[in-house]
Write an enzyme that holds these catalytic residues in place. Structure first.
Site, PDB file in Angstrom:
ATOM      1  CB  CYS A   1      31.861  25.130   0.871  1.00  0.00           C
ATOM      2  SG  CYS A   1      31.620  26.733   0.083  1.00  0.00           S
TER       3      CYS A   1
ATOM      4  CG  ASN B   1      28.891  23.330  -5.025  1.00  0.00           C
ATOM      5  OD1 ASN B   1      29.940  23.552  -5.597  1.00  0.00           O
ATOM      6  ND2 ASN B   1      28.973  23.598  -3.773  1.00  0.00           N
TER       7      ASN B   1
ATOM      8  CD  GLU C   1      35.440  28.965  -3.084  1.00  0.00           C
ATOM      9  OE1 GLU C   1      34.266  28.547  -2.807  1.00  0.00           O
ATOM     10  OE2 GLU C   1      35.832  29.521  -4.097  1.00  0.00           O
TER      11      GLU C   1
HETATM   12  N1  LIG Z   1      34.820  25.641   0.233  1.00  0.00           N
HETATM   13  C1  LIG Z   1      34.054  25.349  -1.101  1.00  0.00           C
HETATM   14  O1  LIG Z   1      33.802  26.552  -1.806  1.00  0.00           O
HETATM   15  C2  LIG Z   1      33.526  24.104  -1.652  1.00  0.00           C
HETATM   16  C3  LIG Z   1      33.831  23.049  -1.220  1.00  0.00           C
HETATM   17  N2  LIG Z   1      33.360  22.030  -1.433  1.00  0.00           N
HETATM   18  C4  LIG Z   1      33.685  20.603  -0.917  1.00  0.00           C
HETATM   19  O2  LIG Z   1      33.888  19.709  -2.002  1.00  0.00           O
HETATM   20  C5  LIG Z   1      33.415  18.352  -1.842  1.00  0.00           C
HETATM   21  C6  LIG Z   1      32.439  18.057  -2.761  1.00  0.00           C
HETATM   22  O3  LIG Z   1      32.608  18.724  -4.019  1.00  0.00           O
HETATM   23  P1  LIG Z   1      33.361  17.439  -5.109  1.00  0.00           P
HETATM   24  O4  LIG Z   1      33.183  18.322  -6.499  1.00  0.00           O
HETATM   25  O5  LIG Z   1      32.957  16.223  -5.128  1.00  0.00           O
HETATM   26  O6  LIG Z   1      34.867  17.994  -4.514  1.00  0.00           O
HETATM   27  P2  LIG Z   1      36.060  17.241  -5.315  1.00  0.00           P
HETATM   28  O7  LIG Z   1      37.266  17.540  -4.701  1.00  0.00           O
HETATM   29  O8  LIG Z   1      35.968  15.685  -5.520  1.00  0.00           O
HETATM   30  O9  LIG Z   1      36.289  17.713  -6.748  1.00  0.00           O
HETATM   31  C7  LIG Z   1      36.294  19.187  -7.084  1.00  0.00           C
HETATM   32  C8  LIG Z   1      37.078  19.122  -8.294  1.00  0.00           C
HETATM   33  O10 LIG Z   1      38.175  18.652  -8.404  1.00  0.00           O
HETATM   34  C9  LIG Z   1      38.461  17.489  -9.466  1.00  0.00           C
HETATM   35  N3  LIG Z   1      39.288  16.563  -9.094  1.00  0.00           N
HETATM   36  C10 LIG Z   1      39.118  15.475  -8.428  1.00  0.00           C
HETATM   37  N4  LIG Z   1      40.211  14.812  -8.149  1.00  0.00           N
HETATM   38  C11 LIG Z   1      40.963  15.671  -8.560  1.00  0.00           C
HETATM   39  C12 LIG Z   1      42.712  15.384  -8.647  1.00  0.00           C
HETATM   40  N5  LIG Z   1      43.163  14.362  -8.011  1.00  0.00           N
HETATM   41  N6  LIG Z   1      43.315  16.747  -9.070  1.00  0.00           N
HETATM   42  C13 LIG Z   1      42.794  17.540  -9.416  1.00  0.00           C
HETATM   43  N7  LIG Z   1      41.438  17.708  -9.653  1.00  0.00           N
HETATM   44  C14 LIG Z   1      40.714  16.744  -9.079  1.00  0.00           C
HETATM   45  C15 LIG Z   1      37.048  17.141  -9.595  1.00  0.00           C
HETATM   46  O11 LIG Z   1      36.697  16.671 -10.939  1.00  0.00           O
HETATM   47  P3  LIG Z   1      35.865  15.253 -11.228  1.00  0.00           P
HETATM   48  O12 LIG Z   1      34.518  15.766 -10.939  1.00  0.00           O
HETATM   49  O13 LIG Z   1      36.333  15.043 -12.489  1.00  0.00           O
HETATM   50  O14 LIG Z   1      35.831  14.384 -10.109  1.00  0.00           O
HETATM   51  C16 LIG Z   1      36.039  18.692  -9.603  1.00  0.00           C
HETATM   52  O15 LIG Z   1      36.293  19.249 -10.724  1.00  0.00           O
HETATM   53  C17 LIG Z   1      32.594  18.700  -0.512  1.00  0.00           C
HETATM   54  O16 LIG Z   1      33.362  18.231   0.623  1.00  0.00           O
HETATM   55  C18 LIG Z   1      32.769  20.112  -0.254  1.00  0.00           C
HETATM   56  O17 LIG Z   1      33.041  20.422   1.145  1.00  0.00           O
HETATM   57  C19 LIG Z   1      32.521  21.857  -2.710  1.00  0.00           C
HETATM   58  C20 LIG Z   1      32.126  23.001  -3.329  1.00  0.00           C
HETATM   59  C21 LIG Z   1      32.746  24.300  -2.852  1.00  0.00           C
HETATM   60  O1  LIG Z   2      31.450  26.326  -3.066  1.00  0.00           O
HETATM   61  C1  LIG Z   2      30.303  26.715  -2.500  1.00  0.00           C
HETATM   62  O2  LIG Z   2      29.652  25.786  -2.046  1.00  0.00           O
HETATM   63  C2  LIG Z   2      30.072  28.069  -2.420  1.00  0.00           C
HETATM   64  O3  LIG Z   2      31.218  28.966  -2.653  1.00  0.00           O
HETATM   65  C3  LIG Z   2      29.032  28.765  -1.797  1.00  0.00           C
HETATM   66  O4  LIG Z   2      28.467  29.901  -2.342  1.00  0.00           O
HETATM   67  P1  LIG Z   2      27.041  30.354  -1.755  1.00  0.00           P
HETATM   68  O5  LIG Z   2      27.209  30.682  -0.523  1.00  0.00           O
HETATM   69  O6  LIG Z   2      26.690  31.477  -2.617  1.00  0.00           O
HETATM   70  O7  LIG Z   2      26.116  29.281  -1.757  1.00  0.00           O
END
Ligand SMILES: NC(=O)C1=CN([C@@H]2O[C@H](COP(=O)(O)OP(=O)(O)OC[C@H]3O[C@@H](n4cnc5c(N)ncnc54)[C@H](OP(=O)(O)O)[C@@H]3O)[C@@H](O)[C@H]2O)C=CC1
Ligand SMILES: O=C(O)[C@H](O)COP(=O)(O)O
Length: 498
Positions: free
Chosen positions: A294, A164, A260
């Site tokens: 998130c 994202n 995070e």
């Molecule tokens: N708290 C926060 O700041 C955030 C939380 N999120 C959470 O993440 C989810 C969606 O994001 P998403 O990107 O799909 O999350 P994922 O956990 O699927 O992926 C995050 C990253 O981890 C990589 N990844 C996937 N599997 C593995 C593994 N086994 N070991 C190491 N790295 C891995 C992904 O690569 P690849 O793309 O190649 O699969 C990507 O680069 C939502 O549930 C959301 O809540 C998302 C953004 C921010």
């Molecule tokens: O991982 C996320 O989704 C971001 O850390 C959230 O950042 P934002 O609050 O600036 O959108």
């Protein structure tokens, strides 16, 4: 194109490993398919285990020379990197927009925000100061030892951002790591890898040695385990789902982690709140980037007596959001994860089948989920607890502030919460009782400004981020203890000087 005429993005036929361009001699490529129109935006290399070994070996070797360079020199390079990033915001923003269907303006803003992050980090890193103390501040000790503590890098930081914010959440890991003398191995999200690669080429243009900032592309599900278990890793900074984060933490072993993860941030609205302001913040918080944040507002907990009025205001504003193509700057765009669209639709249907009331939306066309507000959601419904990562906002009506706090804390997540009220005492009391990293008073949940501390409790994360906290997390304290002779200048036994 760079000034030297080289293409900034890696392509399936050419990629960097250990800092050097390589020609591909096999078919390990991964297309990046746009959620906007199904076109292939580009493709990246799926790294092999042998290549990953080479990456960590060369990063580890280069890190020592990098850490030895004057801090001001590293900071200057980050400033130059920031300038190039800001200049290329349009170019990178366009690729980012197609990779993850982020509205055009937001995609560009993400790149500019990342340049600001780099600049702020470069400056803050210069001001990390150590501390010193004499031994006699501890009971029973004479003043015969002086400890001087300073911060040293951890080695190689494995940075794994999510789809994202493929540029900003990469930069928020790269900047503090490089500023403090670490090397970085970046594993970008597969959806977002092209813009991340472009961003790294700008760092090299600015003078960051390619060996100290390396990119490993490939599906996380295929190469993730190998990366997180690698003996070359000094710290893992991961942003993504709670599931992947918890799995990674189990596998990583004894390396420091910054995690995070997911959230189910509540917006608590008391009966004395300014409902217009609250509705505006809630809608912006819930629906920006189609809820794929998130920190999105993921549920409203509103006092019964003002619930009808608040829901009407939220619904009216939500109905005005534009839906469609990110190239037209539509606010609601196709979701990156096709399964998330189907999952969100199911959550809404189940809630409505269980007695919730659809105030708006509830339909989708493929990945495009129309902005949805579901009222009268209750505790027994999955929608009250699951994070949809979609433009879907459940409203739960509560009888009291205490009930709002109870529901707020019942979640497995603890990222942020918002409290809307004119009563500052009540806001502070509620904030004190919420088990989350940050409570926003009369404002939407959000990470920025980026130098604020960013923390998740429970399944929402581990460790503190933000500019200064990330700098601290990516270094450790090293102490030098000078043992004093115990003699005065004239050779006699020392008194309690100096
Ligand atoms: N708290 C926060 O700041 C955030 C939380 N999120 C959470 O993440 C989810 C969606 O994001 P998403 O990107 O799909 O999350 P994922 O956990 O699927 O992926 C995050 C990253 O981890 C990589 N990844 C996937 N599997 C593995 C593994 N086994 N070991 C190491 N790295 C891995 C992904 O690569 P690849 O793309 O190649 O699969 C990507 O680069 C939502 O549930 C959301 O809540 C998302 C953004 C921010
Ligand atoms: O991982 C996320 O989704 C971001 O850390 C959230 O950042 P934002 O609050 O600036 O959108």
């Amino acid at each position: 194109m760079t000034k030297t005429g080289e293409t900034r993005t890696a392509t399936a036929s050419r990629y960097r490993v250990a800092g050097r361009w390589q020609e591909v001699d096999d078919a390990r490529t991964l297309p990046v398919v746009s959620p906007v129109d199904g076109s292939v935006t580009g493709s990246v290399r799926e790294f092999t285990h042998a290549e990953i070994d080479e990456v960590f070996a060369s990063a580890g070797a280069a890190q020592r020379a990098w850490a030895a360079r004057p801090l001001t020199e590293r900071a200057d390079l980050l400033h130059r990197f920031a300038d190039r990033l800001a200049e290329s915001a349009g170019e990178i923003g366009d690729v980012l927009m197609m990779e993850i269907a982020k509205p055009a303006k937001d995609a560009r803003d993400e790149v500019v925000r990342s340049a600001d992050y780099l600049r702020h980090t470069a400056e803050d890193a210069k001001r990390i100061i150590g501390e010193s103390q004499f031994s006699d501040s501890f009971p029973g000790q004479a003043r015969n030892k002086l400890a001087v503590a300073h911060r040293v890098p951890l080695g190689t930081v494995l940075a794994i951002p999510p789809f994202n914010y493929p540029v900003n959440l990469a930069v928020s890991k790269i900047a503090p790591a490089l500023a403090t003398g670490n090397a970085v191995v970046l594993k970008p999200p597969s959806q977002g890898a092209l813009s991340a690669l472009m961003m790294c080429e700008l760092a090299y243009d600015a003078g960051v040695p390619p060996e100290v900032l390396q990119v490993v592309t490939g599906r996380g599900s295929r190469i993730g385990d190998y990366l997180v278990r690698h003996s070359g890793v000094g710290l893992i900074s991961f942003t993504g789902s709670s599931e992947t984060g918890a799995d990674l933490a189990r596998k990583a072993g004894m390396v420091p982690l910054l995690l995070e993860l997911g959230g189910k941030d509540p917006a608590i609205v008391l009966d004395d709140a300014d409902l217009d302001d609250a509705a505006a913040d809630i809608v912006a918080g819930a629906f920006s980037y189609s809820g794929q944040r998130c920190t999105a507002v993921k549920r409203v907990l509103v006092i019964d007596s003002v619930a009808d009025e608040l829901v009407a205001k939220i619904t009216e504003r939500t109905a005005k959001l534009t839906v469609g193509d990110p190239r037209d700057n539509a606010q609601i765009t196709p979701l990156v994860d096709a399964d998330a669209a189907a999952g969100a639709e199911r959550l809404v249907h189940d809630a409505v089948a269980g007695g919730a009331v659809l105030a708006l939306g509830g339909t989708r066309t493929g990945r495009l989920v129309r902005p949805t507000v579901v009222d009268h959601v209750t505790e027994d419904m999955e929608l009250a607890w699951v994070e949809p990562f979609a433009p879907v906002l459940p409203v739960l009506r509560v009888g009291s502030a205490a009930e709002a706090v109870r529901l707020g804390n019942r979640s497995e997540y603890g990222l942020q919460a918002a409290v809307f009220t004119r009563d500052i005492d009540a806001a502070i009391q509620i904030a004190a009782r919420l088990d989350v990293g940050t409570v926003q008073v009369n404002g939407r949940t959000a990470r920025g400004p980026d130098h604020f501390p960013f923390v998740g409790t429970k399944a929402s994360g581990m460790g503190t981020q933000g500019v200064k906290p990330s700098i601290e997390a990516m270094t450790r304290v090293k102490s030098l203890v000078v043992n004093l002779s115990g003699k005065d200048l004239d050779g006699t036994a020392a008194s309690s000087r100096p």
